[in-house]
Design an enzyme around this catalytic site. Sequence first.
Site, short mmCIF file in Angstrom:
data_model
loop_
_atom_site.label_atom_id
_atom_site.label_comp_id
_atom_site.label_asym_id
_atom_site.label_seq_id
_atom_site.Cartn_x
_atom_site.Cartn_y
_atom_site.Cartn_z
CG ASP A 154 0.72 3.78 -81.90
OD1 ASP A 154 1.38 5.13 -80.63
OD2 ASP A 154 0.15 3.45 -82.26
CB VAL A 209 0.59 -5.98 -82.14
CG1 VAL A 209 0.72 -5.93 -84.00
CG2 VAL A 209 1.14 -5.16 -81.57
N GLY A 235 4.40 8.59 -80.79
CA GLY A 235 5.76 8.81 -79.71
C GLY A 235 5.06 9.85 -79.14
CB ILE A 273 3.27 -0.63 -77.87
CG1 ILE A 273 3.23 -0.74 -79.87
CG2 ILE A 273 1.83 0.03 -77.49
CD1 ILE A 273 2.33 -1.89 -80.53
CD GLU A 281 5.01 2.47 -73.29
OE1 GLU A 281 3.94 2.43 -74.19
OE2 GLU A 281 4.35 4.23 -73.26
CE LYS A 320 1.01 -0.04 -83.71
NZ LYS A 320 -0.31 -0.22 -83.49
CG ASP A 349 -6.06 -3.00 -74.25
OD1 ASP A 349 -5.00 -2.60 -74.58
OD2 ASP A 349 -6.97 -2.21 -74.08
N1 HPA Z 1 -1.29 -2.77 -79.59
C1 HPA Z 1 -2.38 -2.17 -78.76
N2 HPA Z 1 -2.00 -1.52 -77.64
C2 HPA Z 1 -1.63 -0.22 -78.53
C3 HPA Z 1 -0.77 -0.43 -79.83
C4 HPA Z 1 -1.43 -1.43 -80.87
O1 HPA Z 1 -0.53 -1.82 -81.46
N3 HPA Z 1 -0.60 0.50 -80.73
C5 HPA Z 1 -0.64 1.36 -79.60
N4 HPA Z 1 -1.65 1.40 -78.48
MG MG Z 2 -4.65 0.18 -74.39
#
Ligand code: HPA
Ligand code: MG
Length: 227
Positions: free
Chosen positions: A147, A197, A149, A145, A143, A175, A203
């Site tokens: 965040d 981010v 969960g 990211i 993965e 995150k 994206d």
């Molecule tokens: N940036 C891009 N995609 C994401 C983010 C993020 O901070 N958090 C969850 N998907």
């Molecule tokens: Mg995305």
Amino acid sequence: MADEGGSQLVGKSGGIVIPDDWPGYPLELFSYPEHYSPEDLECVYIPHGIIMDRIERLACAIMDDLGDHDIVLLCVLKGGYQFCSDLVEFIKALNRTSDKSLPMRVAFIRLHSYLNDQSTEDLHIVGAEDLSTLRGKNILVVEGIVDTGKTMKALLKHIEIFQPKMVKVTGLLVKRIPSGMETLPDYVGFEIPNRFVVGYALDYNEYFRDLSHICVISDTGKKKYKI
Ligand code: HPA
Ligand code: MG
């Protein structure tokens, strides 16, 4: 969290802690594509070189733990494609040079859960390969990211249907969110504050995936690319 006093650089996830007060680097100190304007981005949060060095180390940890098992890397698209690709390259290099080896297959699953910078509650699995090939396999979910969960939790529940032998997770970024995640990935690159981010395949409404560094998007950038 593990970041009390701002001096703790390794989080409880094992990832590098980017502290809440980390300002990032001014954009003009790095190169980035012409088609993005400096107003779109607040800063370079994690430069590409540091991302690569960290992934190299994750590859070593994965090799140490899983070497000599067959694994299937399950790349979570689209945000995980760059991480997965670079991780595979580092594991390939280790396969050539170390005495352990890690036979790899790669599978893909595509998830949708974000619109603008907001998580939509429901998990959409789009265009998945036939995951019945995961039965009895050692799986490493890759993965970009993690965040809230929620997505990861739903995905793991989904994968269990196919009765894999083992499931591990690697997240390049995790995150720090107050409501927190119950289970952290097994291999974490960086723990970051709760900021949106982009870059390195992450994206905002499909923009910025073609940025090499991980950057913080500005309010101007969010407005400009809002749907
Ligand atoms: N940036 C891009 N995609 C994401 C983010 C993020 O901070 N958090 C969850 N998907
Ligand atoms: Mg995305």
